[in-house]
Scaffold this motif. Sequence first.
Motif, PDB file in Angstrom:
ATOM      1  N   PHE A   9       1.038  -8.987  22.068  1.00  0.00           N
ATOM      2  CA  PHE A   9       0.040  -8.098  21.120  1.00  0.00           C
ATOM      3  C   PHE A   9      -1.353  -9.123  21.154  1.00  0.00           C
ATOM      4  CE2 PHE A   9      -1.213  -6.512  16.533  1.00  0.00           C
ATOM      5  CZ  PHE A   9      -2.128  -5.558  17.217  1.00  0.00           C
ATOM      6  N   ILE A  10      -1.202 -10.219  20.854  1.00  0.00           N
ATOM      7  CA  ILE A  10      -2.311 -11.162  20.527  1.00  0.00           C
ATOM      8  C   ILE A  10      -3.060 -11.471  22.027  1.00  0.00           C
ATOM      9  CG2 ILE A  10      -3.062 -13.619  20.053  1.00  0.00           C
ATOM     10  CD1 ILE A  10      -2.128 -11.955  17.632  1.00  0.00           C
ATOM     11  N   GLU A  11      -1.956 -11.514  23.098  1.00  0.00           N
ATOM     12  CA  GLU A  11      -2.551 -11.732  24.467  1.00  0.00           C
ATOM     13  C   GLU A  11      -3.377 -10.508  24.817  1.00  0.00           C
ATOM     14  OE1 GLU A  11      -0.291 -11.135  28.487  1.00  0.00           O
ATOM     15  OE2 GLU A  11       0.702 -12.819  27.070  1.00  0.00           O
ATOM     16  N   GLU A  12      -2.863  -9.489  24.640  1.00  0.00           N
ATOM     17  CA  GLU A  12      -3.751  -8.188  24.836  1.00  0.00           C
ATOM     18  C   GLU A  12      -4.893  -8.020  24.123  1.00  0.00           C
ATOM     19  OE1 GLU A  12      -3.248  -5.802  27.442  1.00  0.00           O
ATOM     20  OE2 GLU A  12      -1.856  -7.381  27.917  1.00  0.00           O
ATOM     21  N   LEU A  13      -4.951  -8.453  22.774  1.00  0.00           N
ATOM     22  CA  LEU A  13      -6.186  -8.377  21.828  1.00  0.00           C
ATOM     23  C   LEU A  13      -7.556  -9.326  22.664  1.00  0.00           C
ATOM     24  CD1 LEU A  13      -4.489  -8.286  18.523  1.00  0.00           C
ATOM     25  CD2 LEU A  13      -6.160  -6.549  19.540  1.00  0.00           C
ATOM     26  N   LYS A  14      -6.758 -10.432  22.938  1.00  0.00           N
ATOM     27  CA  LYS A  14      -7.708 -11.352  23.618  1.00  0.00           C
ATOM     28  C   LYS A  14      -8.313 -11.146  24.920  1.00  0.00           C
ATOM     29  CE  LYS A  14      -5.946 -15.622  21.182  1.00  0.00           C
ATOM     30  NZ  LYS A  14      -5.355 -16.888  21.406  1.00  0.00           N
ATOM     31  N   ARG A  15      -7.530 -10.386  25.556  1.00  0.00           N
ATOM     32  CA  ARG A  15      -7.919  -9.960  26.794  1.00  0.00           C
ATOM     33  C   ARG A  15      -9.071  -8.808  26.731  1.00  0.00           C
ATOM     34  NH1 ARG A  15      -6.944  -5.821  30.025  1.00  0.00           N
ATOM     35  NH2 ARG A  15      -5.452  -4.831  28.745  1.00  0.00           N
ATOM     36  N   VAL A  16      -8.960  -7.919  25.782  1.00  0.00           N
ATOM     37  CA  VAL A  16      -9.947  -6.854  25.363  1.00  0.00           C
ATOM     38  C   VAL A  16     -11.219  -7.643  24.839  1.00  0.00           C
ATOM     39  CG1 VAL A  16     -10.355  -4.759  23.806  1.00  0.00           C
ATOM     40  CG2 VAL A  16      -8.292  -5.014  25.338  1.00  0.00           C
ATOM     41  N   GLU A  17     -10.886  -8.750  24.121  1.00  0.00           N
ATOM     42  CA  GLU A  17     -11.967  -9.360  23.551  1.00  0.00           C
ATOM     43  C   GLU A  17     -12.984  -9.937  24.525  1.00  0.00           C
ATOM     44  OE1 GLU A  17     -14.467 -12.668  22.210  1.00  0.00           O
ATOM     45  OE2 GLU A  17     -12.722 -12.942  23.235  1.00  0.00           O
ATOM     46  N   LYS A  18     -12.555 -10.136  25.781  1.00  0.00           N
ATOM     47  CA  LYS A  18     -13.256 -10.927  26.805  1.00  0.00           C
ATOM     48  C   LYS A  18     -13.955  -9.703  27.403  1.00  0.00           C
ATOM     49  CE  LYS A  18     -10.653 -14.724  27.468  1.00  0.00           C
ATOM     50  NZ  LYS A  18     -10.410 -15.054  26.404  1.00  0.00           N
ATOM     51  N   LEU A  19     -13.919  -8.397  27.393  1.00  0.00           N
ATOM     52  CA  LEU A  19     -14.380  -7.296  28.077  1.00  0.00           C
ATOM     53  C   LEU A  19     -15.628  -6.847  27.305  1.00  0.00           C
ATOM     54  CD1 LEU A  19     -11.401  -5.207  28.710  1.00  0.00           C
ATOM     55  CD2 LEU A  19     -12.361  -6.742  30.273  1.00  0.00           C
ATOM     56  N   PRO A  20     -16.654  -6.129  27.979  1.00  0.00           N
ATOM     57  CA  PRO A  20     -17.848  -5.652  27.241  1.00  0.00           C
ATOM     58  C   PRO A  20     -17.342  -4.395  26.328  1.00  0.00           C
ATOM     59  CG  PRO A  20     -18.080  -5.166  29.574  1.00  0.00           C
ATOM     60  CD  PRO A  20     -16.778  -6.210  29.343  1.00  0.00           C
ATOM     61  N   THR A  21     -17.528  -4.591  24.877  1.00  0.00           N
ATOM     62  CA  THR A  21     -17.044  -3.626  24.111  1.00  0.00           C
ATOM     63  C   THR A  21     -18.039  -3.212  23.171  1.00  0.00           C
ATOM     64  OG1 THR A  21     -16.340  -5.418  22.619  1.00  0.00           O
ATOM     65  CG2 THR A  21     -14.506  -4.371  24.057  1.00  0.00           C
ATOM     66  N   TYR A 135       5.402  -2.098  13.704  1.00  0.00           N
ATOM     67  CA  TYR A 135       5.312  -1.590  15.204  1.00  0.00           C
ATOM     68  C   TYR A 135       5.343  -2.832  16.092  1.00  0.00           C
ATOM     69  CZ  TYR A 135       2.881   1.638  12.330  1.00  0.00           C
ATOM     70  OH  TYR A 135       2.367   2.399  11.251  1.00  0.00           O
ATOM     71  N   VAL A 136       5.326  -4.123  15.533  1.00  0.00           N
ATOM     72  CA  VAL A 136       5.199  -5.222  16.175  1.00  0.00           C
ATOM     73  C   VAL A 136       6.341  -6.323  15.949  1.00  0.00           C
ATOM     74  CG1 VAL A 136       3.798  -7.555  16.231  1.00  0.00           C
ATOM     75  CG2 VAL A 136       2.839  -5.320  16.042  1.00  0.00           C
ATOM     76  N   ASP A 137       6.839  -7.042  16.639  1.00  0.00           N
ATOM     77  CA  ASP A 137       8.027  -7.691  16.580  1.00  0.00           C
ATOM     78  C   ASP A 137       7.566  -9.187  16.390  1.00  0.00           C
ATOM     79  OD1 ASP A 137      10.221  -9.301  16.961  1.00  0.00           O
ATOM     80  OD2 ASP A 137      10.933  -8.486  19.097  1.00  0.00           O
ATOM     81  N   TYR A 138       7.948  -9.633  15.191  1.00  0.00           N
ATOM     82  CA  TYR A 138       7.238 -11.083  14.765  1.00  0.00           C
ATOM     83  C   TYR A 138       8.316 -12.104  14.939  1.00  0.00           C
ATOM     84  CZ  TYR A 138       3.439  -8.372  12.729  1.00  0.00           C
ATOM     85  OH  TYR A 138       2.363  -7.677  12.607  1.00  0.00           O
ATOM     86  N   SER A 139       9.486 -11.912  15.410  1.00  0.00           N
ATOM     87  CA  SER A 139      10.609 -12.579  15.760  1.00  0.00           C
ATOM     88  C   SER A 139      10.153 -13.901  16.528  1.00  0.00           C
ATOM     89  CB  SER A 139      11.717 -12.384  16.195  1.00  0.00           C
ATOM     90  OG  SER A 139      11.685 -11.552  17.623  1.00  0.00           O
ATOM     91  N   SER A 140      10.390 -15.189  16.140  1.00  0.00           N
ATOM     92  CA  SER A 140       9.976 -16.311  17.021  1.00  0.00           C
ATOM     93  C   SER A 140       8.193 -16.613  16.715  1.00  0.00           C
ATOM     94  CB  SER A 140      10.396 -16.536  18.124  1.00  0.00           C
ATOM     95  OG  SER A 140       9.826 -15.286  19.100  1.00  0.00           O
ATOM     96  N   THR A 141       7.677 -15.998  15.875  1.00  0.00           N
ATOM     97  CA  THR A 141       6.210 -16.115  15.885  1.00  0.00           C
ATOM     98  C   THR A 141       5.833 -17.022  14.592  1.00  0.00           C
ATOM     99  OG1 THR A 141       5.787 -13.746  16.392  1.00  0.00           O
ATOM    100  CG2 THR A 141       4.045 -14.906  15.219  1.00  0.00           C
TER     101      THR A 141
END
Length: 144
Positions: A9-21, A135-141
Amino acid sequence: MMKMKASKFIEELKRVEKLPTLYKWGTFLNRKEGKYLLSDCSGLIKGILWGYPVNGKYASNGVPDNNANTIITKCTSISTNFNKITVGEFVWLDGHCGIYIGEGKVIESSPKWENGVQITKLSQRKWKKHGFLPYVDYSSTPSQ
């Protein structure tokens, strides 16, 4: 329902943050305006969980189309104490939301800046509550 791992989830959010939005109310990474990908604050979160901007499907993966004020009511372990917050948690203030990404930072979408999706300091806003999205799996977070 397959929950997305908090790390993904964080990886995808960071990927979108690098795009023009751009911030656009009522959008969830499902539309573009020129080169800009559009989303509002809750749309950024739902959009990622629905699989946008690549292979998204509206209201999929057991994630309903709710706004920031409704999403916080669906969270678990809701707290007003920000001393112990876990990476990937939903952060909320009335009418606005983001996701805590660790190291005192949040990813959010706001009309306050030119590029809608930004990484900001947790202390930059007066967030009221935080909690775990169902909706998010926080195990091992890790906590922060």
